[in-house]
Design a protein around this motif. Structure first.
Motif, PDB file in Angstrom:
ATOM      1  N   ARG A  21      51.581  29.130  51.937  1.00  0.00           N
ATOM      2  CA  ARG A  21      50.983  28.847  53.242  1.00  0.00           C
ATOM      3  C   ARG A  21      52.062  28.742  54.325  1.00  0.00           C
ATOM      4  NH1 ARG A  21      48.272  23.491  54.512  1.00  0.00           N
ATOM      5  NH2 ARG A  21      48.944  23.162  52.383  1.00  0.00           N
ATOM      6  N   LYS A  24      53.263  32.199  55.103  1.00  0.00           N
ATOM      7  CA  LYS A  24      52.258  32.903  55.887  1.00  0.00           C
ATOM      8  C   LYS A  24      52.276  32.464  57.348  1.00  0.00           C
ATOM      9  CE  LYS A  24      48.580  34.409  53.111  1.00  0.00           C
ATOM     10  NZ  LYS A  24      47.296  34.234  52.491  1.00  0.00           N
ATOM     11  N   GLU A  27      55.337  34.098  58.869  1.00  0.00           N
ATOM     12  CA  GLU A  27      55.174  35.543  59.043  1.00  0.00           C
ATOM     13  C   GLU A  27      54.180  35.889  60.145  1.00  0.00           C
ATOM     14  OE1 GLU A  27      56.172  37.319  54.634  1.00  0.00           O
ATOM     15  OE2 GLU A  27      54.074  36.992  55.169  1.00  0.00           O
ATOM     16  N   SER A  28      53.188  35.036  60.339  1.00  0.00           N
ATOM     17  CA  SER A  28      52.179  35.300  61.361  1.00  0.00           C
ATOM     18  C   SER A  28      52.734  35.132  62.772  1.00  0.00           C
ATOM     19  CB  SER A  28      50.985  34.364  61.176  1.00  0.00           C
ATOM     20  OG  SER A  28      51.351  33.036  61.535  1.00  0.00           O
ATOM     21  N   SER A  55      58.193  36.150  50.817  1.00  0.00           N
ATOM     22  CA  SER A  55      57.872  36.936  51.999  1.00  0.00           C
ATOM     23  C   SER A  55      57.739  38.419  51.704  1.00  0.00           C
ATOM     24  CB  SER A  55      58.955  36.741  53.061  1.00  0.00           C
ATOM     25  OG  SER A  55      58.686  37.557  54.177  1.00  0.00           O
TER      26      SER A  55
END
Length: 87
Positions: A21, A24, A27-28, A55
């Motif tokens: 999480r 994520k 990366e978002s 990743s």
């Protein structure tokens, strides 16, 4: 064990779901490593390890580098925006 006068706290263990999480979120683009470190009280070294391990960028041989200046400007922008919304 005490090294050079520093007391080590209890070791935190995070689930794989939590680690994924965090990767994520990074990366978002919603949060920088610095922001995740402050929000979730996690060392940036741990977050970078998770990024390296989980990743999608790592699979493409991309090196993750963040610049402190850009993070601070983003935080300042967010604080300004919060102040505007509070009015």
């Amino acid at each position: 064990m005490i090294k050079s006068g520093k007391r080590l706290g209890p070791r935190k263990i995070y689930s794989e779901d939590f680690k994924l999480r965090m990767v994520k979120l990074y990366e978002s683009g919603k949060h920088s490593v610095y922001e995740l470190e402050k929000i979730y009280d996690i060392s940036n070294a741990s977050i970078y390890k998770w990024i390296h391990k989980y990743s999608k960028y790592n699979k493409k041989s991309v090196k993750v580098v963040e610049f402190k200046d850009s993070q601070m400007s983003k935080i300042n922008e967010m604080q300004t925006r919060i102040a505007e919304l509070e009015l």
